[in-house]
Design a protein around this motif. Structure first.
Motif, PDB file in Angstrom:
ATOM      1  N   HIS A  24       0.836  -1.198   0.000  1.00  0.00           N
ATOM      2  CA  HIS A  24       0.000   0.000   0.000  1.00  0.00           C
ATOM      3  C   HIS A  24       0.873   1.250   0.000  1.00  0.00           C
ATOM      4  O   HIS A  24       1.994   1.259   0.513  1.00  0.00           O
ATOM      5  N   CYS A  25       0.322   2.312  -0.562  1.00  0.00           N
ATOM      6  CA  CYS A  25       1.018   3.591  -0.681  1.00  0.00           C
ATOM      7  C   CYS A  25       1.382   4.131   0.704  1.00  0.00           C
ATOM      8  O   CYS A  25       0.621   3.975   1.658  1.00  0.00           O
ATOM      9  N   PRO A  26       2.510   4.808   0.856  1.00  0.00           N
ATOM     10  CA  PRO A  26       2.908   5.322   2.169  1.00  0.00           C
ATOM     11  C   PRO A  26       2.306   6.676   2.517  1.00  0.00           C
ATOM     12  O   PRO A  26       2.554   7.190   3.598  1.00  0.00           O
ATOM     13  N   GLY A  40       1.851   8.516  -5.273  1.00  0.00           N
ATOM     14  CA  GLY A  40       1.916   7.062  -5.199  1.00  0.00           C
ATOM     15  C   GLY A  40       2.805   6.464  -6.269  1.00  0.00           C
ATOM     16  O   GLY A  40       3.599   5.551  -6.001  1.00  0.00           O
ATOM     17  N   ARG A  41       2.701   6.967  -7.501  1.00  0.00           N
ATOM     18  CA  ARG A  41       3.508   6.434  -8.610  1.00  0.00           C
ATOM     19  C   ARG A  41       4.999   6.582  -8.353  1.00  0.00           C
ATOM     20  O   ARG A  41       5.805   5.750  -8.771  1.00  0.00           O
ATOM     21  N   THR A  42       5.384   7.683  -7.685  1.00  0.00           N
ATOM     22  CA  THR A  42       6.804   7.962  -7.459  1.00  0.00           C
ATOM     23  C   THR A  42       7.269   7.567  -6.065  1.00  0.00           C
ATOM     24  O   THR A  42       8.387   7.903  -5.664  1.00  0.00           O
ATOM     25  N   ALA A  43       6.432   6.848  -5.315  1.00  0.00           N
ATOM     26  CA  ALA A  43       6.740   6.566  -3.911  1.00  0.00           C
ATOM     27  C   ALA A  43       8.051   5.814  -3.726  1.00  0.00           C
ATOM     28  O   ALA A  43       8.730   5.970  -2.703  1.00  0.00           O
ATOM     29  N   ALA A  44       8.420   4.989  -4.707  1.00  0.00           N
ATOM     30  CA  ALA A  44       9.643   4.190  -4.554  1.00  0.00           C
ATOM     31  C   ALA A  44      10.910   5.010  -4.716  1.00  0.00           C
ATOM     32  O   ALA A  44      11.993   4.551  -4.336  1.00  0.00           O
ATOM     33  N   PRO A  72      16.268   2.827  -6.439  1.00  0.00           N
ATOM     34  CA  PRO A  72      15.632   2.224  -5.274  1.00  0.00           C
ATOM     35  C   PRO A  72      15.547   0.709  -5.341  1.00  0.00           C
ATOM     36  O   PRO A  72      15.263   0.077  -4.325  1.00  0.00           O
ATOM     37  N   GLY A  73      15.724   0.114  -6.493  1.00  0.00           N
ATOM     38  CA  GLY A  73      15.695  -1.340  -6.606  1.00  0.00           C
ATOM     39  C   GLY A  73      14.337  -1.919  -6.909  1.00  0.00           C
ATOM     40  O   GLY A  73      14.217  -3.075  -7.305  1.00  0.00           O
ATOM     41  N   VAL A  74      13.253  -1.133  -6.716  1.00  0.00           N
ATOM     42  CA  VAL A  74      11.907  -1.591  -7.030  1.00  0.00           C
ATOM     43  C   VAL A  74      11.167  -0.472  -7.755  1.00  0.00           C
ATOM     44  O   VAL A  74      11.554   0.697  -7.697  1.00  0.00           O
ATOM     45  N   GLU A  75      10.103  -0.849  -8.436  1.00  0.00           N
ATOM     46  CA  GLU A  75       9.245   0.138  -9.076  1.00  0.00           C
ATOM     47  C   GLU A  75       7.794  -0.149  -8.710  1.00  0.00           C
ATOM     48  O   GLU A  75       7.418  -1.281  -8.399  1.00  0.00           O
TER      49      GLU A  75
END
Length: 735
Positions: A9-11, A66-70, A45-48
């Motif tokens: 879930h989004c942070p 949310g899209r850029t949270a990583a 970040p290693g994940v998308e």
């Protein structure tokens, strides 16, 4: 980590949108997406982030945050080593974890020994998971023995929470799933700009209108959300209470009350009715600036629909009369029979990611886990037994958030702060910054070096949302599971590990586990039998059911944790009061704590913008978001701009009785001529909360963020200023 996508879930906000995290491929998750203090991140970040269409709240939709949270997971975008302040140079320098934790424990212990346990304070955050919020409250009361704990969620929906408790006997932001909003007949949305604060939720309002329902938006600005409305009411900031009372007056005068519902399911109507009838439409027009024909149209739309809802957010709540204001909107719902029925009711749109769960389990000054009251002997006995301590060891209620911050450096001499940035987010922020600087000792656990962390004696780098498992509770009361998708960088620990290490150094080697599920299982026991009962919720069940709505008790006689279905819809059979009846609370309009005058003739209101979040400590480090909205601004009406003699984009100073902020003008006809708006995401000279009024609601202790008196000054070449003279017609266009 394997190549499978991890559901999480989004942070950010309280929608807690479902998303997936998968290993980043070539060209994704690069350093270009994240920056710290203007410098490029070192490594991706290693994940998308990928969509998760099956999650029912957002159905795959994500906003830009949310899209850029990583992006903030990249090592160069965040803290990766503890920092301690060199006592000779005053500079924060890298240190090992043992040294950092030793210094924090010593600072807290030393202060408590010299000045008493309540000289040590704890300040938490509405973004902490349920496990961390629970552990932080336990740490304050058991390891430190202090009553001085509160959290920034006090600034979120505490007024609505207090009004919920008074009227319904229970506080849950939405007493129904968000999906019900699209199926009702009419929604009055008060003080919320969902299009910018929770974009994926806007679809429910769109679907409402597609289904033939009506939308009424109450906001002093014509926002992107207000543009979707069938009717936009633009009251003067601070007059929402009068507006709600005026609508209820018309409901009574037109004979539109639901007398059968009132008689069967409520109490206190006679007193509330009498209070409302003192607010006749013409008087309400003079107070609010909303024309009487619009008031009548709102009543017609709301009452003609077969079902209706009122949803409030920070606009009416962040006032020194926020509890009464929300209470007036609840009274409107009760009087028309629009509560405790399917597709009808009052709800509050919680703002912060875990603002709901964060206050349910012990971060608030007066609460124990499960929404139990700290001054209730039975509650103290129950929680003390779970914690393995004597009930008499637990301190009593402490100060609310602003009162705690105001006491820093005086009664409260040391502070442990987790997940908050009050130097930017607190009202009267310059004063709060001064109080923080006056502390004997400050320790901050955070993801980034926020403006508050930069003032600390010790900074502890902690794991982020994707690097640890934990639960959150969204605005619907749906308990969700954020899953760990990757390991934290070397040098970073979780908040639970931080609390474990500190507790051990303070003599509590047991009772502070580091495994989230173990903490959650203890939380379940502590909440059992309380208003917010999580005892029937398990990690496995959350994962299988896309979240579980509380209250969800574990059934007696050895019942399985899955025996109770959870409670998506509250109050359909009875309200949570002792007699099962909702309570009308009589309220009357009163002015804002600070009214305009000749010296400060304009009203300031504050809020959020689409691309930034809260104090901006995280979103300001994401290049895409920062490019979309790189700095503060002052939105003002063309008539004010003309009188000021300033063009769009030129600097303007906003001055209140507490300070001065300067930002570019954004001239727009979408705001009242007597009002200016500033977003609150930035530090420095454009810090909106330098200006805001810390006057507190007497019940919720919510500060009056949403209305204060200011004057405008044109900033000329070389920094000279010219004060704007604003006449009475500007201050009260309806006069």
């Amino acid at each position: 980590m394997n190549a499978a996508t991890v559901d999480t879930h989004c942070p950010y906000c309280a929608l807690q949108c479902g998303m997936g995290l998968r290993p980043a491929g070539p060209g994704t998750g690069t350093a270009a997406g994240a920056r710290a203090a203007g410098a490029p991140a070192a490594g991706g970040p290693g994940v998308e982030v990928v969509e998760r269409p099956g999650f029912p709240v957002n159905r795959g939709a994500l906003c830009g945050k949310g899209r850029t949270a990583a992006e903030l997971l990249a090592p160069g975008a965040r803290l990766t080593t503890p920092l301690v302040r060199n006592t000779d140079t005053g500079v924060l320098e890298p240190a090992g974890w043992d040294e950092a934790l030793d210094r924090v424990a010593a600072g807290l212990r030393r202060t408590g020994a010299a000045h008493g346990r309540d000289a040590v304070g704890v300040f938490g955050g509405g973004g902490l998971t349920n496990e961390k919020a629970y552990a932080l409250g336990k740490f304050a009361r058991v390891a430190l023995g202090t009553s001085q704990i509160d959290y920034n969620g006090r600034f979120c929906m505490s007024s609505a929470a207090a009004a919920h408790g008074r009227a319904f006997g229970l506080d849950r932001g939405l007493p129904f799933p968000l999906a019900d909003v699209a199926r009702t007949g009419c929604v009055i949305l008060v003080g919320s700009n969902l299009a910018e604060t929770m974009p994926p939720a806007l679809r429910y309002l769109t679907e409402l209108r597609e289904n033939g329902g009506k939308l009424i938006v109450v906001d002093p600005r014509r926002t992107r959300t207000a543009e979707q409305a069938d009717l936009h009411l633009a009251p003067r900031p601070g007059t929402d209470l009068a507006l709600a009372l005026g609508l209820l007056h018309l409901v009574v005068a037109q004979g539109r009350t639901d007398e059968e519902f009132i008689a069967a399911r409520t109490s206190g109507w006679a007193e509330a009715r009498s209070a409302a009838m003192a607010h006749w439409p013409e008087m309400v027009e003079r107070i609010t600036g909303v024309p009487v024909p619009q008031l009548r149209e709102a009543v017609e739309l709301f009452c003609d629909a077969a079902s209706s809802m009122v949803l409030t957010a920070r606009g009416p709540e962040q006032q020194a009369k926020g509890t009464d204001t929300v209470g007036a909107w609840i009274n409107l719902c009760l009087a028309t029979g629009r509560a405790g029925r399917e597709l009808s009711g009052y709800g509050c749109l919680t703002g912060q990611g875990n603002g709901q769960g964060g206050r349910e389990h012990g971060q608030k000054a007066d609460q124990l886990p499960g929404y139990r009251k700290l001054d209730d002997p039975a509650a103290r006995r129950h929680v003390a037994e779970v914690w393995g301590v004597d009930p008499d060891e637990l301190p009593g209620p402490g100060r609310s958030a602003y009162e705690l911050l105001d006491a820093l450096g005086r009664d409260v001499r040391a502070l442990l702060l987790m997940g908050s940035n009050p130097v930017v987010s607190a009202p009267r922020a310059a004063h709060v910054e001064e109080r923080i600087r006056s502390l004997d000792f400050l320790a901050v656990a955070d993801v980034v070096l926020s403006e508050t962390a930069a003032l600390a004696d010790v900074v502890l780098p902690v794991a982020q949302w994707a690097e640890e498992t934990g639960t959150t509770t969204n605005l619907e009361g749906r308990v969700l599971l954020r899953r760990r998708a990757l390991a934290p960088p070397p040098g970073v620990r979780t908040d639970l590990e931080v609390l474990n290490g500190l507790a051990a150094r303070l003599g509590r080697e047991k009772g502070f586990p580091t495994t989230p599920e173990e903490v959650f299982d203890e939380l379940r026991r502590a909440s059992a039998g309380g208003p917010a009962d999580y005892s029937g919720i398990t990690y496995r069940r959350i994962a299988e059911e896309d979240g579980v709505f509380w209250p969800c008790p574990q059934l007696p006689e050895g019942g399985s944790p899955t025996d109770h279905p959870g409670t998506p819809r509250l109050f359909l059979d009875r309200f949570a009061t002792p007699d099962g009846r909702a309570r009308f609370v009589p309220v009357t309009h009163r002015p804002a704590d600070e009214e305009t005058d000749d010296a400060y003739p304009v009203v300031l209101t504050t809020g959020r913008v689409l691309s930034q979040y809260q104090s901006g400590a995280q979103t300001r480090r994401v290049a895409e978001l920062n490019a979309a909205e790189p700095g503060p601004f002052v939105q003002l009406h063309p008539r004010l701009a003309e009188r000021l003699g300033i063009a769009d984009g030129e600097p303007v100073a906003v001055v209140s009785r507490r300070g001065r902020a300067v930002a570019p003008a954004r001239v727009s006809g979408a705001i009242r001529p007597d009002t200016v708006f500033m977003p609150f995401h930035w530090p420095g000279e454009g810090r909106a909360n330098t200006l805001t009024n810390p006057a507190l609601d007497p019940t919720s202790r919510m500060p009056e963020f949403k209305v204060c008196a200011v004057r405008l000054e044109a900033v000329r070449t070389g920094g000279a200023v010219e004060t704007v003279e604003v006449g009475g017609s500007e201050r009260n266009p309806g006069a």
